[in-house]
Design a protein around this motif. Structure first.
Motif, PDB file in Angstrom:
ATOM      1  N   SER A 195      -4.976   7.716   0.752  1.00 42.84           N
ATOM      2  CA  SER A 195      -6.073   6.789   0.464  1.00 42.84           C
ATOM      3  C   SER A 195      -6.205   6.543  -1.039  1.00 42.84           C
ATOM      4  N   LYS A 196      -5.455   7.311  -1.830  1.00 40.37           N
ATOM      5  CA  LYS A 196      -5.510   7.191  -3.287  1.00 40.37           C
ATOM      6  C   LYS A 196      -4.322   6.363  -3.780  1.00 40.37           C
ATOM      7  N   PRO A 197      -4.569   5.272  -4.488  1.00 38.89           N
ATOM      8  CA  PRO A 197      -3.458   4.427  -4.960  1.00 38.89           C
ATOM      9  C   PRO A 197      -2.428   5.174  -5.804  1.00 38.89           C
ATOM     10  N   THR A 198      -2.874   6.060  -6.679  1.00 42.26           N
ATOM     11  CA  THR A 198      -1.913   6.781  -7.515  1.00 42.26           C
ATOM     12  C   THR A 198      -1.029   7.689  -6.675  1.00 42.26           C
ATOM     13  N   MET A 199      -1.579   8.241  -5.623  1.00 45.68           N
ATOM     14  CA  MET A 199      -0.809   9.126  -4.748  1.00 45.68           C
ATOM     15  C   MET A 199       0.202   8.314  -3.934  1.00 45.68           C
ATOM     16  N   ILE A 200      -0.215   7.150  -3.419  1.00 49.29           N
ATOM     17  CA  ILE A 200       0.718   6.287  -2.677  1.00 49.29           C
ATOM     18  C   ILE A 200       1.902   5.940  -3.571  1.00 49.29           C
ATOM     19  N   ARG A 201       1.606   5.543  -4.803  1.00 52.13           N
ATOM     20  CA  ARG A 201       2.658   5.132  -5.732  1.00 52.13           C
ATOM     21  C   ARG A 201       3.625   6.283  -6.018  1.00 52.13           C
ATOM     22  N   SER A 202       3.105   7.467  -6.277  1.00 51.65           N
ATOM     23  CA  SER A 202       3.965   8.608  -6.595  1.00 51.65           C
ATOM     24  C   SER A 202       4.783   9.059  -5.389  1.00 51.65           C
ATOM     25  N   ILE A 203       4.179   9.094  -4.223  1.00 48.58           N
ATOM     26  CA  ILE A 203       4.901   9.489  -3.006  1.00 48.58           C
ATOM     27  C   ILE A 203       5.984   8.458  -2.689  1.00 48.58           C
ATOM     28  N   PHE A 204       5.675   7.195  -2.894  1.00 45.72           N
ATOM     29  CA  PHE A 204       6.639   6.117  -2.705  1.00 45.72           C
ATOM     30  C   PHE A 204       7.827   6.311  -3.657  1.00 45.72           C
ATOM     31  N   ARG A 205       7.537   6.562  -4.925  1.00 45.59           N
ATOM     32  CA  ARG A 205       8.574   6.783  -5.943  1.00 45.59           C
ATOM     33  C   ARG A 205       9.486   7.949  -5.561  1.00 45.59           C
ATOM     34  N   ILE A 206       8.896   9.043  -5.138  1.00 46.80           N
ATOM     35  CA  ILE A 206       9.676  10.231  -4.770  1.00 46.80           C
ATOM     36  C   ILE A 206      10.572   9.934  -3.575  1.00 46.80           C
ATOM     37  N   GLY A 207      10.072   9.174  -2.618  1.00 48.38           N
ATOM     38  CA  GLY A 207      10.870   8.815  -1.446  1.00 48.38           C
ATOM     39  C   GLY A 207      12.056   7.925  -1.771  1.00 48.38           C
ATOM     40  N   LEU A 208      11.973   7.163  -2.849  1.00 49.19           N
ATOM     41  CA  LEU A 208      13.069   6.280  -3.247  1.00 49.19           C
ATOM     42  C   LEU A 208      14.189   7.018  -3.980  1.00 49.19           C
ATOM     43  N   ALA A 209      13.887   8.147  -4.575  1.00 54.42           N
ATOM     44  CA  ALA A 209      14.810   8.833  -5.483  1.00 54.42           C
ATOM     45  C   ALA A 209      16.160   9.195  -4.858  1.00 54.42           C
ATOM     46  N   ALA A 210      16.190   9.596  -3.612  1.00 46.84           N
ATOM     47  CA  ALA A 210      17.445  10.050  -2.995  1.00 46.84           C
ATOM     48  C   ALA A 210      18.511   8.954  -2.984  1.00 46.84           C
ATOM     49  N   HIS A 211      18.099   7.713  -2.802  1.00 51.94           N
ATOM     50  CA  HIS A 211      19.064   6.618  -2.715  1.00 51.94           C
ATOM     51  C   HIS A 211      19.096   5.720  -3.949  1.00 51.94           C
ATOM     52  N   HIS A 212      18.051   5.752  -4.753  1.00 48.30           N
ATOM     53  CA  HIS A 212      17.949   4.793  -5.851  1.00 48.30           C
ATOM     54  C   HIS A 212      17.783   5.454  -7.211  1.00 48.30           C
ATOM     55  N   GLY A 213      17.891   6.765  -7.262  1.00 46.88           N
ATOM     56  CA  GLY A 213      17.760   7.471  -8.525  1.00 46.88           C
ATOM     57  C   GLY A 213      16.308   7.557  -8.968  1.00 46.88           C
ATOM     58  N   ALA A 214      16.130   8.153 -10.121  1.00 45.41           N
ATOM     59  CA  ALA A 214      14.774   8.353 -10.642  1.00 45.41           C
ATOM     60  C   ALA A 214      14.172   7.025 -11.083  1.00 45.41           C
ATOM     61  N   LEU A 215      13.039   6.711 -10.515  1.00 46.16           N
ATOM     62  CA  LEU A 215      12.256   5.538 -10.915  1.00 46.16           C
ATOM     63  C   LEU A 215      10.964   6.050 -11.539  1.00 46.16           C
ATOM     64  N   SER A 216      10.344   5.223 -12.329  1.00 45.86           N
ATOM     65  CA  SER A 216       9.033   5.595 -12.868  1.00 45.86           C
ATOM     66  C   SER A 216       7.952   5.179 -11.874  1.00 45.86           C
ATOM     67  N   ASP A 217       6.759   5.706 -12.081  1.00 41.68           N
ATOM     68  CA  ASP A 217       5.633   5.276 -11.251  1.00 41.68           C
ATOM     69  C   ASP A 217       5.379   3.783 -11.432  1.00 41.68           C
ATOM     70  N   LEU A 218       5.585   3.274 -12.641  1.00 39.19           N
ATOM     71  CA  LEU A 218       5.376   1.844 -12.886  1.00 39.19           C
ATOM     72  C   LEU A 218       6.360   0.992 -12.087  1.00 39.19           C
ATOM     73  N   GLU A 219       7.630   1.415 -12.025  1.00 40.88           N
ATOM     74  CA  GLU A 219       8.621   0.675 -11.238  1.00 40.88           C
ATOM     75  C   GLU A 219       8.276   0.724  -9.750  1.00 40.88           C
ATOM     76  N   ALA A 220       7.882   1.884  -9.274  1.00 37.25           N
ATOM     77  CA  ALA A 220       7.474   2.010  -7.870  1.00 37.25           C
ATOM     78  C   ALA A 220       6.254   1.140  -7.602  1.00 37.25           C
ATOM     79  N   GLY A 221       5.320   1.107  -8.545  1.00 43.66           N
ATOM     80  CA  GLY A 221       4.126   0.277  -8.411  1.00 43.66           C
ATOM     81  C   GLY A 221       4.449  -1.205  -8.326  1.00 43.66           C
ATOM     82  N   ARG A 222       5.458  -1.637  -9.071  1.00 37.66           N
ATOM     83  CA  ARG A 222       5.870  -3.051  -9.009  1.00 37.66           C
ATOM     84  C   ARG A 222       6.422  -3.395  -7.628  1.00 37.66           C
ATOM     85  N   LEU A 223       7.200  -2.469  -7.053  1.00 40.58           N
ATOM     86  CA  LEU A 223       7.720  -2.692  -5.695  1.00 40.58           C
ATOM     87  C   LEU A 223       6.572  -2.768  -4.686  1.00 40.58           C
ATOM     88  N   ILE A 224       5.623  -1.861  -4.821  1.00 38.66           N
ATOM     89  CA  ILE A 224       4.468  -1.850  -3.915  1.00 38.66           C
ATOM     90  C   ILE A 224       3.694  -3.156  -4.061  1.00 38.66           C
TER      91      ILE A 224
END
Length: 126
Positions: free
Chosen positions: A46-75
């Motif tokens: 329910s927390k936007p910052t948590m959604i963004r960070s969890i989203f970022r972590i889930g992307l890492a295995a296939h897309h490498g390290a992204l920043s929270d800002l990059e994950a936020g842009r995708l969201i």
């Protein structure tokens, strides 16, 4: 679309194909970086910052390290509701047994033992 057996969910955002996965390493990263028990993730979404960070972590295995800002842009590109659905699908795919909480996992429950039979009597009360 997705290899749900592995806990992977494919989606499209920013005119590209992406894959979100919550494997063992991703779960450890969530616990370490976000200081959150993986069992409590549902409450945290329910927390936007948590959604963004969890989203970022889930992307890492296939897309490498992204920043929270990059994950936020995708969201932002795909929409918060759709991003939350993708995260949820990936977690359900990572833990398929959790979908059947409180059930016997598709199997019939074991029958309860029957009480021992009563001894035959004369039918008279004592």
């Amino acid at each position: 679309m997705a290899e749900t057996i592995k806990g992977e969910v494919a989606f499209k955002a920013a005119d590209q194909n992406w894959k979100l996965v919550y494997d063992f390493n991703a779960l450890c990263t969530i616990e370490e970086e976000l200081e959150v028990d993986v069992a409590d993730i549902g409450e945290q979404l329910s927390k936007p910052t948590m959604i963004r960070s969890i989203f970022r972590i889930g992307l890492a295995a296939h897309h490498g390290a992204l920043s929270d800002l990059e994950a936020g842009r995708l969201i932002h590109d795909m929409g918060v509701a759709e991003a939350a659905q993708v995260v949820t699908k990936a977690f359900v795919a990572a833990f398929p047994e959790a979908k059947v909480v409180g059930s016997a996992g598709g199997k019939a429950p074991a029958p309860k033992p029957k009480p021992a039979p009563k001894k035959p009597g004369t039918g008279r009360k004592r």
